[in-house]
Design an enzyme around this catalytic site. Structure first.
Site, PDB file in Angstrom:
ATOM      1  N   LYS A  78     -26.403  68.317  32.740  1.00 20.09           N
ATOM      2  CA  LYS A  78     -26.296  67.182  31.912  1.00 20.09           C
ATOM      3  C   LYS A  78     -27.709  66.997  32.903  1.00 20.09           C
ATOM      4  O   LYS A  78     -29.191  66.109  32.088  1.00 20.09           O
ATOM      5  CB  LYS A  78     -25.407  66.498  31.914  1.00 20.09           C
ATOM      6  CG  LYS A  78     -25.466  64.741  31.421  1.00 20.09           C
ATOM      7  CD  LYS A  78     -24.882  64.180  31.930  1.00 20.09           C
ATOM      8  CE  LYS A  78     -23.350  64.192  33.266  1.00 20.09           C
ATOM      9  NZ  LYS A  78     -24.088  63.741  34.116  1.00 20.09           N
ATOM     10  N   ARG A  84     -29.571  59.093  39.106  1.00 23.37           N
ATOM     11  CA  ARG A  84     -28.437  58.488  40.719  1.00 23.37           C
ATOM     12  C   ARG A  84     -28.889  59.830  41.363  1.00 23.37           C
ATOM     13  O   ARG A  84     -29.613  60.762  41.079  1.00 23.37           O
ATOM     14  CB  ARG A  84     -27.317  59.139  40.454  1.00 23.37           C
ATOM     15  CG  ARG A  84     -26.251  57.733  38.344  1.00 23.37           C
ATOM     16  CD  ARG A  84     -25.131  57.897  39.102  1.00 23.37           C
ATOM     17  NE  ARG A  84     -25.076  59.711  38.045  1.00 23.37           N
ATOM     18  CZ  ARG A  84     -23.866  60.373  38.665  1.00 23.37           C
ATOM     19  NH1 ARG A  84     -23.456  59.562  39.148  1.00 23.37           N
ATOM     20  NH2 ARG A  84     -23.821  60.996  37.526  1.00 23.37           N
ATOM     21  N   ALA A  93     -18.775  58.923  38.906  1.00 27.83           N
ATOM     22  CA  ALA A  93     -18.496  58.447  37.473  1.00 27.83           C
ATOM     23  C   ALA A  93     -16.794  58.211  37.637  1.00 27.83           C
ATOM     24  O   ALA A  93     -16.556  58.018  36.072  1.00 27.83           O
ATOM     25  CB  ALA A  93     -19.100  59.255  36.587  1.00 27.83           C
ATOM     26  N   TRP A 115     -34.019  74.827  31.493  1.00 22.01           N
ATOM     27  CA  TRP A 115     -34.388  75.172  33.011  1.00 22.01           C
ATOM     28  C   TRP A 115     -34.763  76.717  32.664  1.00 22.01           C
ATOM     29  O   TRP A 115     -35.397  76.627  33.986  1.00 22.01           O
ATOM     30  CB  TRP A 115     -32.199  76.499  33.030  1.00 22.01           C
ATOM     31  CG  TRP A 115     -32.317  76.813  34.212  1.00 22.01           C
ATOM     32  CD1 TRP A 115     -31.805  75.700  34.943  1.00 22.01           C
ATOM     33  CD2 TRP A 115     -32.812  77.719  34.790  1.00 22.01           C
ATOM     34  NE1 TRP A 115     -31.346  76.487  35.741  1.00 22.01           N
ATOM     35  CE2 TRP A 115     -31.848  77.654  36.185  1.00 22.01           C
ATOM     36  CE3 TRP A 115     -32.695  78.876  34.632  1.00 22.01           C
ATOM     37  CZ2 TRP A 115     -31.838  78.948  36.995  1.00 22.01           C
ATOM     38  CZ3 TRP A 115     -33.482  80.105  35.424  1.00 22.01           C
ATOM     39  CH2 TRP A 115     -32.377  80.365  36.628  1.00 22.01           C
TER      40      TRP A 115
END
Length: 559
Positions: free
Chosen positions: A73, A96, A275, A412
């Protein structure tokens, strides 16, 4: 050319001086505070100068329930930010910052991977600019002042059996979950049962990420409930006069951190609540600054959409007024096969039947974003070399059946170039303007009704069972005037249910709530589901065993 690890790719990158990244972002040097050559803090007062500038478009990246197969993600978030620049858009990323717990444990860092990373990744994944240390110190200052108040006469009449404020540590340390402290006689405190949380689960971290300025942070800290008196009245951080000192400790941590991607896209990395046990979003401050600087802002919310995205939408958006313009749901064929019952050892073999079973997990998350929240959605398949055309076609067809497009990404291995198709699809969705955002529940509902709305609408549960003292805890919280707060459910990230072993899309299950507490400063009620812990433990072979540094200061083994 052999396989390169994430850290090798990052260490080979040519970084631009952070002053140059600030120029790209549009940040004046007047608001830039350098932390070496490649990191800086941005003074949040920049928002005063930018207040008349129109906000950019906000893109939320979320995912299916995570698996050991990997979803990527954060990698997709970084790659999408780079890809938007590849197609001529002014993009900024807002993510974050990683907790040291997962870095030394099992999950890994949060800087992306391959050729879609934020750098310097070693700094970001380790101490960075010290924000989480500031959270830890501020949290523990409150604990020390609380226990000192009790020791010095306890004029507030605090019931030592009802101290609810825990100390914290930014490390996975199961030994500290349940402890007895204050031993050794009168001079050393009052003996009581206690425990530690991981720092990113601290209410101070939530406040850091939700505060709009230093005054708001101070006011929120003042409202934190730290204990209860013998007659059941809440004791706050303001009652022990802690809010001023905490704000002083947090004044620099409140400023968002600016770094860059491998392709020099500006990236804000700020705040790090998990989370699964917290609200899982980067800071409101960083997101708002990014929206003033970029035409498109890519942000992510932790773990699957049942956790991070739900909390982003129902908590962060509710408190901040932010509204996403599009949602990206990330999945991999490998992860969907695992959700479909394939063992991890067999994921490299084609198995369309397993995709058809496992894709129910993806479709539930997509349905939630589209039909519960009213958002425009695209599915990003993070492509692996072992994916077959038949598997990818199956995913695309199933998603199109529910009116959602699929974009293959190869960020990636190819960086922004590998995310151009996704970037173009996201821009198209935003230009169509079909999002009609709404919350999963209204403020006016009771706490039980909010919990049940999330459990039934988002998880797909049949209902909720309140075990132990949870029902009476809700009654107490509502009697204290906190009925209208949103709910933050802490549960396993691995399943839509509260049982981590129920993969795919579980049916015929109920959610078990075993504890409920109010985070009055953060502005939400926390409900603990299943056996979720607020202090994780290390795995049998922690990642820390493979990390080293040589005499030149070069770090190895960090992913």
């Amino acid at each position: 050319m052999g396989f390169k690890s994430d850290i090798e790719i990052a260490q080979e990158a040519e970084l631009m001086h952070i002053n140059e990244i600030a120029k790209i972002a549009g940040v004046s040097e007047d608001y830039l505070e350098l932390y070496g050559k490649y990191k800086a803090k941005v003074d949040y007062n920049i928002l005063n100068d930018l207040k008349d500038r129109e906000n950019g478009k906000l893109i939320l990246v979320t995912a299916i329930n995570p698996t050991p197969a990997g979803e990527g993600k954060t990698t997709v978030s970084v790659g999408l930010g780079d890809a938007l620049r590849k197609i001529g858009k002014n993009s900024v990323i807002a993510l974050r910052e990683p907790s040291l717990g997962p870095v030394f444990g099992v999950k890994g860092g949060a800087a992306g991977g391959g050729y879609a990373q934020v750098i310097p990744m070693e700094d970001i994944n380790l101490h960075f600019t010290g924000d989480i240390h500031a959270v830890t110190t501020a949290n523990n200052l409150i604990a020390a002042m609380l226990d000192n108040h009790i020791q010095q006469g306890n004029s507030l009449g605090i019931d030592v059996r009802r101290v609810v404020w825990k100390r914290c540590l930014d490390m996975n340390d199961r030994q500290l979950r349940f402890i007895t402290d204050g031993l050794g006689g009168k001079a050393n405190g009052t003996p009581r049962e206690d425990g530690f949380d991981i720092s990113v689960a601290s209410e101070i971290m939530a406040i850091l990420c939700l505060a709009k300025d230093i005054d708001d942070l101070k006011a929120r800290v003042a409202r934190i409930i730290v204990a209860y008196t013998y007659d059941g009245k809440p004791v706050t951080a303001a009652d022990i006069k802690a809010q001023g000192a905490v704000a002083a400790l947090m004044k620099d941590a409140l400023k968002p951190n600016l770094v860059q991607t491998l392709e020099h896209t500006p990236a804000f990395i700020h705040g790090g609540p998990f989370a699964n046990i917290a609200h899982g979003c980067n800071s409101v401050m960083a997101t708002k600054i990014a929206l003033k600087l970029g035409d498109y802002v890519v942000t992510e919310a932790g773990f699957g959409a049942d956790l991070g995205a739900e909390k982003f939408l129902d908590i962060k958006c509710r408190q901040s007024g932010l509204r996403p313009d599009a949602v990206v749901v990330v999945a991999t064929a490998r992860a969907l096969k695992l959700h479909g019952g394939v063992p991890k050892t067999d994921l490299n073999s084609e198995n369309v039947a397993a995709i058809e079973n496992g894709i129910e997990n993806l479709l539930k998350h997509v349905d939630n974003m589209k039909n519960v929240y009213g958002m425009s959605v695209v599915v990003a398949i993070n492509r692996f070399p072992t994916d077959t055309e038949a598997e990818l076609k199956c995913i695309e067809e199933k998603c199109r059946e529910i009116g959602v497009n699929v974009a293959l990404t190869e960020v990636w291995g190819k960086g922004g170039e590998g995310g151009k198709a996704l970037a173009e699809e996201v821009v198209k969705l935003i230009d169509e303007g079909k999002s009609d955002f709404r919350f999963a529940y209204e403020d006016s509902l009771s706490i039980r009704e909010k919990i049940e709305a999330i459990a039934t609408k988002i998880y797909g549960a049949d209902g909720v069972d309140y075990v132990g003292k949870s029902a009476s805890e809700i009654d107490t919280i509502e009697s204290l005037g906190f009925r209208d707060l949103p709910v933050c459910i802490a549960k396993t990230q691995y399943s839509l249910s509260d049982d981590m072993k129920k993969l795919g899309r579980p049916r015929d299950f109920r959610i078990s709530i075993r504890g409920v507490k109010v985070s009055a400063g953060a502005g939400f009620v926390v409900a603990l589901a299943g056996d979720i812990m607020t202090m994780p433990g290390l795995p049998k072979i922690p990642a820390a065993e493979n990390i080293d540094v040589d005499s030149t200061g070069k770090i190895t083994g960090l992913f």
